[in-house]
Scaffold this motif. Structure first.
Motif, PDB file in Angstrom:
ATOM      1  N   GLY A 106       1.012  -0.761  -0.228  1.00  0.00           N
ATOM      2  CA  GLY A 106      -0.089   0.118  -0.202  1.00  0.00           C
ATOM      3  C   GLY A 106       0.790   0.956   0.009  1.00  0.00           C
ATOM      4  N   ASN A 107       2.014   1.147   1.208  1.00  0.00           N
ATOM      5  CA  ASN A 107       2.746   2.203   0.556  1.00  0.00           C
ATOM      6  C   ASN A 107       3.193   2.816  -1.235  1.00  0.00           C
ATOM      7  N   ILE A 108       3.763   1.555  -1.070  1.00  0.00           N
ATOM      8  CA  ILE A 108       4.329   1.502  -2.998  1.00  0.00           C
ATOM      9  C   ILE A 108       3.370   2.565  -3.470  1.00  0.00           C
ATOM     10  N   LEU A 109       2.080   1.996  -3.433  1.00  0.00           N
ATOM     11  CA  LEU A 109       0.256   2.187  -4.047  1.00  0.00           C
ATOM     12  C   LEU A 109      -0.072   3.562  -4.171  1.00  0.00           C
ATOM     13  N   HIS A 110       0.350   4.224  -2.853  1.00  0.00           N
ATOM     14  CA  HIS A 110       0.539   5.507  -2.430  1.00  0.00           C
ATOM     15  C   HIS A 110       1.363   6.430  -2.943  1.00  0.00           C
ATOM     16  N   GLU A 111       2.746   6.051  -3.452  1.00  0.00           N
ATOM     17  CA  GLU A 111       4.271   6.811  -4.167  1.00  0.00           C
ATOM     18  C   GLU A 111       3.795   6.963  -5.473  1.00  0.00           C
ATOM     19  N   GLU A 112       2.854   5.919  -5.593  1.00  0.00           N
ATOM     20  CA  GLU A 112       2.619   6.258  -7.558  1.00  0.00           C
ATOM     21  C   GLU A 112       1.768   6.555  -8.145  1.00  0.00           C
ATOM     22  N   LEU A 113       0.531   6.966  -6.552  1.00  0.00           N
ATOM     23  CA  LEU A 113      -1.037   7.109  -7.404  1.00  0.00           C
ATOM     24  C   LEU A 113      -0.889   8.703  -6.281  1.00  0.00           C
ATOM     25  N   GLU A 114       0.083   9.310  -5.766  1.00  0.00           N
ATOM     26  CA  GLU A 114       0.422  10.796  -5.183  1.00  0.00           C
ATOM     27  C   GLU A 114       1.208  11.178  -6.670  1.00  0.00           C
ATOM     28  N   ARG A 115       2.362  10.290  -7.224  1.00  0.00           N
ATOM     29  CA  ARG A 115       2.788  11.224  -7.585  1.00  0.00           C
ATOM     30  C   ARG A 115       1.507  11.481  -9.129  1.00  0.00           C
ATOM     31  N   ASN A 116       1.497  10.243 -10.108  1.00  0.00           N
ATOM     32  CA  ASN A 116       0.308  10.308 -11.330  1.00  0.00           C
ATOM     33  C   ASN A 116      -0.824  11.747 -10.388  1.00  0.00           C
ATOM     34  N   ILE A 117      -1.371  11.937  -9.701  1.00  0.00           N
ATOM     35  CA  ILE A 117      -2.160  13.001  -9.000  1.00  0.00           C
ATOM     36  C   ILE A 117      -1.669  14.512  -8.612  1.00  0.00           C
ATOM     37  N   LYS A 118      -0.389  14.770  -9.014  1.00  0.00           N
ATOM     38  CA  LYS A 118       0.459  15.359  -8.766  1.00  0.00           C
ATOM     39  C   LYS A 118       0.744  16.208 -10.511  1.00  0.00           C
ATOM     40  N   ASN A 119       1.266  15.172 -11.153  1.00  0.00           N
ATOM     41  CA  ASN A 119       1.559  14.758 -12.516  1.00  0.00           C
ATOM     42  C   ASN A 119       0.213  15.661 -13.100  1.00  0.00           C
ATOM     43  N   ILE A 120      -0.984  14.938 -12.836  1.00  0.00           N
ATOM     44  CA  ILE A 120      -2.206  15.433 -13.212  1.00  0.00           C
ATOM     45  C   ILE A 120      -2.052  16.652 -12.981  1.00  0.00           C
ATOM     46  N   ASP A 121      -1.753  17.752 -11.655  1.00  0.00           N
ATOM     47  CA  ASP A 121      -1.988  19.096 -11.185  1.00  0.00           C
ATOM     48  C   ASP A 121      -1.060  20.158 -11.915  1.00  0.00           C
ATOM     49  N   LYS A 122       0.594  19.318 -12.009  1.00  0.00           N
ATOM     50  CA  LYS A 122       1.122  20.644 -12.626  1.00  0.00           C
ATOM     51  C   LYS A 122       0.625  20.340 -14.463  1.00  0.00           C
ATOM     52  N   SER A 123       0.516  20.054 -14.609  1.00  0.00           N
ATOM     53  CA  SER A 123      -0.596  20.009 -16.299  1.00  0.00           C
ATOM     54  C   SER A 123      -1.763  21.021 -16.538  1.00  0.00           C
ATOM     55  N   LEU A 124      -2.602  20.720 -15.195  1.00  0.00           N
ATOM     56  CA  LEU A 124      -3.597  21.074 -15.220  1.00  0.00           C
ATOM     57  C   LEU A 124      -2.895  23.127 -15.237  1.00  0.00           C
ATOM     58  N   THR A 125      -1.662  22.905 -14.283  1.00  0.00           N
ATOM     59  CA  THR A 125      -1.317  24.949 -14.191  1.00  0.00           C
ATOM     60  C   THR A 125      -0.659  25.193 -15.600  1.00  0.00           C
TER      61      THR A 125
END
Length: 285
Positions: free
Chosen positions: A148-167
């Motif tokens: 779950g910790n590994i999943l958390h890191e991957e999900l968090e990274r992808n969410i931040k990527n979308i947010d970065k693309s949005l800006t």
């Protein structure tokens, strides 16, 4: 807190000369789907074992294997001599010309000539079995937390990527509106007797259709909500799946209204990250 549906746990214990070993493993599933292999000796406790696994594992395609091994020699076989003698006598009465060894071979195959007498399952042995089951689940849960910790890191990274693309969409917004206005004004000059009032109304209407402010706001809110649920709620896999669907709707609408090559590229990047999120979310408990 993120827990993976993928897990593995193993525990062993010894009770009165019997070695009990339990293996539990799981893959992702929409519900709790248990396949259990349990020795005949413990068959009467299968319901209780299933309840422990269901209550603690909650969701996933689960395989549970329970094995038992006798560490000490036991004599659970009973030879009923008097019954065998009776069988032999009756066989001789039917046909008296056969050898005694043949009568014996026939007699031992008849009902109740040789029986096994396993001892009954005691409350103490059941308590030992339940403890080993829970120990196996404990190790299984530790595995889930690590994954779950590994999943958390991957999900968090992808969410931040979308947010970065949005800006990164922001600098292109006014550029595309100005380009549309310029194109419309050029068209206006090429024609005579054009109703300018109606023309500007149409241009305003078209510009409004290109406005992506609401989509940006909703997408940003969905991204924040996804992170909040991921951080603060347990057993959040299904909820995260629903939120990812809402994120996808806003990204799709953003793409359909983009009307700009660079924004379209950013939308494609968002969709790529979203697909990773959806795939990873399927494995979240």
């Amino acid at each position: 807190m993120i827990l993976s549906m993928t897990g593995f746990g193993r525990a062993e214990g010894v009770f009165e000369g019997k070695k009990i070993s339990i293996d539990i493993k799981s893959l992702n599933s929409k519900s709790f789907d248990l396949n259990i292999k349990i020795p005949l000796r413990y068959k009467e406790k299968e319901f209780e074992v299933r309840k422990i696994l269901n209550d603690r594992i909650i969701r996933g395609k689960v395989d549970c294997y329970i094995n038992i091994e006798n560490l000490e020699e036991t004599n659970d076989v009973k030879i009923n001599r008097s019954l065998i003698d009776s069988y032999i006598n009756e066989l001789k009465n039917i046909a008296s010309d056969g050898p005694d060894f043949e009568y014996l071979k026939m007699a031992v195959r008849l009902p109740d000539a040789i029986t096994s007498r396993p001892d009954e399952l005691t409350e103490g042995e059941w308590e030992a079995l339940a403890k080993i089951v829970n120990n196996a689940v404990d190790k299984f849960q530790e595995f889930r937390k690590t994954e779950g910790n590994i999943l958390h890191e991957e999900l968090e990274r992808n969410i931040k990527n979308i947010d970065k693309s949005l800006t990164e969409v922001v600098p292109y917004e006014q550029v595309r509106i100005d380009a549309v206005k310029e194109r419309y004004m050029k068209t206006l000059k090429e024609f005579e007797n054009v109703d300018e009032t109606r023309f500007y109304q149409e241009m305003a209407y078209f510009t409004e259709k290109l406005d992506i402010q609401e989509e940006k706001v909703r997408l940003s809110q969905h991204l924040k909500y996804y992170s909040e649920v991921m951080e603060n709620e347990d057993f959040n896999g299904k909820k995260l799946g629903f939120i990812s669907q809402e994120i996808g709707r806003e990204i799709n609408t953003l793409g359909s209204k983009a009307n700009h090559a660079e924004i379209q590229k950013l939308v494609v990047m968002m969709k790529d990250d979203l697909e990773k999120i959806k795939e990873q979310t399927l494995n979240v408990l």
